[in-house]
Design an enzyme around this catalytic site. Structure first.
Site, PDB file in Angstrom:
ATOM      1  N   SER A  41       0.839  -1.187   0.000  1.00 20.84           N
ATOM      2  CA  SER A  41       0.000   0.000   0.000  1.00 20.84           C
ATOM      3  C   SER A  41       0.875   1.238   0.000  1.00 20.84           C
ATOM      4  O   SER A  41       1.946   1.265   0.616  1.00 20.84           O
ATOM      5  CB  SER A  41      -0.893   0.005   1.236  1.00 20.84           C
ATOM      6  OG  SER A  41      -1.567   1.243   1.350  1.00 20.84           O
ATOM      7  N   TYR A  54      -2.356   0.701  10.252  1.00 23.89           N
ATOM      8  CA  TYR A  54      -2.386   0.080   8.922  1.00 23.89           C
ATOM      9  C   TYR A  54      -1.106   0.412   8.164  1.00 23.89           C
ATOM     10  O   TYR A  54      -0.471  -0.469   7.570  1.00 23.89           O
ATOM     11  CB  TYR A  54      -3.611   0.570   8.155  1.00 23.89           C
ATOM     12  CG  TYR A  54      -3.669   0.125   6.721  1.00 23.89           C
ATOM     13  CD1 TYR A  54      -4.134  -1.144   6.389  1.00 23.89           C
ATOM     14  CD2 TYR A  54      -3.261   0.963   5.692  1.00 23.89           C
ATOM     15  CE1 TYR A  54      -4.186  -1.559   5.071  1.00 23.89           C
ATOM     16  CE2 TYR A  54      -3.314   0.557   4.369  1.00 23.89           C
ATOM     17  CZ  TYR A  54      -3.770  -0.701   4.056  1.00 23.89           C
ATOM     18  OH  TYR A  54      -3.820  -1.119   2.755  1.00 23.89           O
TER      19      TYR A  54
END
Length: 67
Positions: A41, A54
């Site tokens: 990501s 995250y």
């Protein structure tokens, strides 16, 4: 964010990668073939409010530049 929330996110994003890879290898090794592809990501490079756990978990799996 509570410690429980932090751990929950890390467990899904980091421990999940480990567990999935371990199970995939059980099939791949006897067959002597296969690939494991983990999706990263952009959050590991630039985080945003509310996604620090995250982003930290995704940064664990980013490919380090060759030295």
């Amino acid at each position: 964010m509570t410690l429980g929330e932090w751990n929950s996110i890390l467990n899904v994003t980091s421990t999940g990668v480990f567990l999935h890879s371990r199970e995939a290898l059980k099939v791949m090794i006897p067959n002597k073939t296969g690939s494991i592809i983990n999706i990263g990501s952009y959050a590991c490079y630039q985080t945003f409010p509310g996604i620090s756990a995250y982003a930290a978990a995704k940064a664990r799996w980013r490919k380090s530049p060759a030295r």
